[in-house]
Write a protein that holds these residues in place. Structure first.
Motif, PDB file in Angstrom:
ATOM      1  N   GLY A 276       0.826  -1.205   0.000  1.00  0.00           N
ATOM      2  CA  GLY A 276       0.000   0.000   0.000  1.00  0.00           C
ATOM      3  C   GLY A 276       0.860   1.254   0.000  1.00  0.00           C
ATOM      4  N   VAL A 277       2.041   1.200   0.617  1.00  0.00           N
ATOM      5  CA  VAL A 277       2.940   2.350   0.633  1.00  0.00           C
ATOM      6  C   VAL A 277       3.451   2.640  -0.777  1.00  0.00           C
ATOM      7  CG1 VAL A 277       5.071   3.290   1.578  1.00  0.00           C
ATOM      8  CG2 VAL A 277       3.594   1.889   3.018  1.00  0.00           C
ATOM      9  N   ALA A 278       3.774   1.590  -1.537  1.00  0.00           N
ATOM     10  CA  ALA A 278       4.223   1.782  -2.919  1.00  0.00           C
ATOM     11  C   ALA A 278       3.134   2.454  -3.746  1.00  0.00           C
ATOM     12  CB  ALA A 278       4.606   0.435  -3.535  1.00  0.00           C
ATOM     13  N   PHE A 279       1.887   2.039  -3.517  1.00  0.00           N
ATOM     14  CA  PHE A 279       0.755   2.666  -4.209  1.00  0.00           C
ATOM     15  C   PHE A 279       0.671   4.149  -3.840  1.00  0.00           C
ATOM     16  CE2 PHE A 279      -3.728   3.970  -4.213  1.00  0.00           C
ATOM     17  CZ  PHE A 279      -4.065   3.727  -5.537  1.00  0.00           C
ATOM     18  N   PHE A 280       0.825   4.461  -2.553  1.00  0.00           N
ATOM     19  CA  PHE A 280       0.756   5.846  -2.095  1.00  0.00           C
ATOM     20  C   PHE A 280       1.849   6.698  -2.729  1.00  0.00           C
ATOM     21  CE2 PHE A 280      -1.466   4.320   1.917  1.00  0.00           C
ATOM     22  CZ  PHE A 280      -2.684   4.858   1.553  1.00  0.00           C
ATOM     23  N   PHE A 281       3.051   6.166  -2.849  1.00  0.00           N
ATOM     24  CA  PHE A 281       4.150   6.938  -3.426  1.00  0.00           C
ATOM     25  C   PHE A 281       3.861   7.293  -4.888  1.00  0.00           C
ATOM     26  CE2 PHE A 281       7.699   5.271  -0.382  1.00  0.00           C
ATOM     27  CZ  PHE A 281       7.246   6.143   0.592  1.00  0.00           C
ATOM     28  N   ILE A 282       3.358   6.328  -5.650  1.00  0.00           N
ATOM     29  CA  ILE A 282       3.025   6.595  -7.056  1.00  0.00           C
ATOM     30  C   ILE A 282       1.872   7.590  -7.136  1.00  0.00           C
ATOM     31  CG2 ILE A 282       2.252   5.579  -9.227  1.00  0.00           C
ATOM     32  CD1 ILE A 282       3.481   2.924  -8.258  1.00  0.00           C
ATOM     33  N   LEU A 283       0.852   7.370  -6.323  1.00  0.00           N
ATOM     34  CA  LEU A 283      -0.305   8.261  -6.325  1.00  0.00           C
ATOM     35  C   LEU A 283       0.101   9.675  -5.917  1.00  0.00           C
ATOM     36  CD1 LEU A 283      -3.367   8.514  -6.690  1.00  0.00           C
ATOM     37  CD2 LEU A 283      -3.633   7.850  -4.291  1.00  0.00           C
ATOM     38  N   SER A 284       1.015   9.779  -4.971  1.00  0.00           N
ATOM     39  CA  SER A 284       1.481  11.092  -4.532  1.00  0.00           C
ATOM     40  C   SER A 284       2.127  11.850  -5.682  1.00  0.00           C
ATOM     41  CB  SER A 284       2.470  10.930  -3.377  1.00  0.00           C
ATOM     42  OG  SER A 284       2.943  12.179  -2.936  1.00  0.00           O
ATOM     43  N   GLY A 285       3.036  11.198  -6.410  1.00  0.00           N
ATOM     44  CA  GLY A 285       3.671  11.850  -7.548  1.00  0.00           C
ATOM     45  C   GLY A 285       2.659  12.252  -8.608  1.00  0.00           C
TER      46      GLY A 285
ATOM     47  N   TYR B 243       3.892  -5.365  -9.258  1.00  0.00           N
ATOM     48  CA  TYR B 243       2.878  -4.638  -8.493  1.00  0.00           C
ATOM     49  C   TYR B 243       2.917  -3.152  -8.840  1.00  0.00           C
ATOM     50  CZ  TYR B 243       2.253  -8.777  -5.545  1.00  0.00           C
ATOM     51  OH  TYR B 243       1.980 -10.045  -5.085  1.00  0.00           O
ATOM     52  N   THR B 244       4.121  -2.615  -8.991  1.00  0.00           N
ATOM     53  CA  THR B 244       4.257  -1.201  -9.340  1.00  0.00           C
ATOM     54  C   THR B 244       3.607  -0.912 -10.678  1.00  0.00           C
ATOM     55  OG1 THR B 244       6.324  -1.040  -8.081  1.00  0.00           O
ATOM     56  CG2 THR B 244       5.914   0.656  -9.733  1.00  0.00           C
ATOM     57  N   LEU B 245       3.854  -1.770 -11.659  1.00  0.00           N
ATOM     58  CA  LEU B 245       3.229  -1.615 -12.969  1.00  0.00           C
ATOM     59  C   LEU B 245       1.710  -1.709 -12.851  1.00  0.00           C
ATOM     60  CD1 LEU B 245       3.544  -1.318 -16.017  1.00  0.00           C
ATOM     61  CD2 LEU B 245       3.776  -3.800 -16.178  1.00  0.00           C
ATOM     62  N   GLY B 246       1.239  -2.652 -12.052  1.00  0.00           N
ATOM     63  CA  GLY B 246      -0.202  -2.789 -11.844  1.00  0.00           C
ATOM     64  C   GLY B 246      -0.805  -1.562 -11.185  1.00  0.00           C
ATOM     65  N   PHE B 247      -0.116  -0.996 -10.194  1.00  0.00           N
ATOM     66  CA  PHE B 247      -0.615   0.209  -9.526  1.00  0.00           C
ATOM     67  C   PHE B 247      -0.711   1.373 -10.508  1.00  0.00           C
ATOM     68  CE2 PHE B 247       1.367  -1.430  -5.336  1.00  0.00           C
ATOM     69  CZ  PHE B 247       0.207  -2.145  -5.040  1.00  0.00           C
ATOM     70  N   ALA B 248       0.265   1.481 -11.404  1.00  0.00           N
ATOM     71  CA  ALA B 248       0.250   2.569 -12.387  1.00  0.00           C
ATOM     72  C   ALA B 248      -0.966   2.456 -13.296  1.00  0.00           C
ATOM     73  CB  ALA B 248       1.546   2.553 -13.194  1.00  0.00           C
TER      74      ALA B 248
END
Length: 375
Positions: free
Chosen positions: A59-68, A257-262
């Motif tokens: 969830g933190v990785a998702f937050f970092f991408i969403l923040s940017g 997961y990072t690609l999926g979050f994007a």
């Protein structure tokens, strides 16, 4: 030509589904810390959902991408053509006011629990260095994770990383806006390929890749309209694949997961997406608004609750179903209280005398890290 501050600080559009997505992401972090608490070994079966809980930290990785993504969405026009000192100061002040009051209050809560453990119960936590004067100073300045210093409130490491991204953003945005679209794409691919490597083992490396991916995603979406080319059920499909990956992928596989979050963030920007419609509903949007408070307070609430449970009911396993449910509900109630009593008043007090902040989820909703996270 530089845009005027009044117009530049106004977002192009509101995206409530992105705020609504923050709540489930924060709950994923809660699930990572409560049912599978490593300090409280348990035997409770969670109906086979343990692989999902074990990856709740994503969830933190998702937050970092969403923040940017959101910060670039709101502020790109401010710094696209110039680095006006007043705009930079205002941006830094707004972001400081967004995260610091709640961070300090939850740190004080963690320090009080530490004092009670030592003075009343004669118990010294294993991570005693996280409560040292140096740690308290570094946490007050929000620089602890820059130097590998722990935090009394464990999730606050990501707030320190998010703060570094905020300080860098105006200059990074001004520099990157000189790139052609191909340059943005190359930058995004490079950041994606760095995900999960040795570079991201440091908190600053982790926020750098996630935040830049979010910025690139927003820039490409703005120039190419990527979201409108996605199908109605893209969000549901990507979410299903992310959940399936909890069983199928190794735990350290951060890149997929990072690609999926994007892709998920793009889907949530599509008003026609079914999942975006669900995330934009008022209950989920409110959960997203308190998600930063939930992220910051849940570890303090859980620590107090499980230790109280050990005293008053030593025969009950803290990670059993009912205690975890109670801990989650208490965390949600505490988050709602802190949102209304600390986060909003603290933000408004620190911004007093300056122009109103943009009326957007980035300002009213977790940063980055937020991880909301925070934004």
């Amino acid at each position: 030509m530089p845009s005027s501050p009044d117009m530049a600080l106004r977002p192009r559009q509101d995206i409530p589904a992105l705020t609504g997505a923050r709540g489930p992401a924060a709950l994923a972090v809660v699930a990572y810390h409560l049912p599978v608490d490593p300090t409280t070994p348990g035997t409770t079966s969670w109906f086979g959902l343990e692989p999902i809980f074990m990856r709740g930290h994503l969830g933190v990785a998702f937050f970092f991408i969403l923040s940017g993504f959101i910060i670039h969405h709101v502020y790109r026009n401010v710094f696209a053509s110039s680095l006006n000192s007043n705009d930079v100061k205002r941006f830094v002040l707004y972001r400081f006011a967004r995260i610091w009051p709640l961070h300090i209050v939850t740190m004080v809560g963690a320090l009080l629990l530490y004092a009670v453990a030592v003075l009343v119960f004669n118990r010294v936590p294993g991570d005693v260095d996280s409560y040292s004067p140096l740690s308290i100073l570094a946490n007050t300045l929000m620089v602890q994770s820059w130097f590998g210093i722990g935090s009394p409130n464990v999730p606050a490491w990501s707030i320190s990383a998010e703060w570094a991204a905020y300080l860098a953003f105006p200059f990074l945005c001004w520099l990157l806006m000189r790139l052609p679209l191909l340059g943005w794409i190359v930058l995004g691919i490079a950041a994606l390929l760095l995900t999960g490597t040795e570079f991201t083992t440091h908190p600053l490396g982790r926020i750098a890749t996630g935040f830049v991916i979010g910025m690139v995603l927003r820039e490409c979406e703005g120039r190419l309209g990527l979201a409108r080319h996605l199908g109605r059920f893209t969000g549901v499909g990507v979410l299903a694949l992310l959940l399936a990956g909890c069983w199928l992928l190794p735990e350290e596989s951060l890149l997929p997961y990072t690609l999926g979050f994007a892709i998920l963030i793009l889907a949530l920007c599509n008003p026609g997406d079914w999942l975006a419609g669900l995330a934009a509903r008022k209950p989920l949007v409110y959960l997203g608004e308190i998600s930063f408070a939930l992220y910051m307070v849940h570890a303090v609430v859980w620590s107090a609750f499980k230790n109280l449970l050990r005293i008053v009911a030593p025969g009950i396993e803290p990670t059993a179903h009912l205690p975890v449910l109670a801990g989650t509900i208490l965390s949600l109630l505490a988050a709602a209280a802190l949102y209304h009593l600390i986060e909003i008043p603290g933000r408004n007090m620190l911004r007093r005398g300056h122009r109103p902040a943009p009326q957007h989820a980035a300002e009213t909703g977790l940063s980055s890290a937020e991880a909301r996270p925070a934004r």
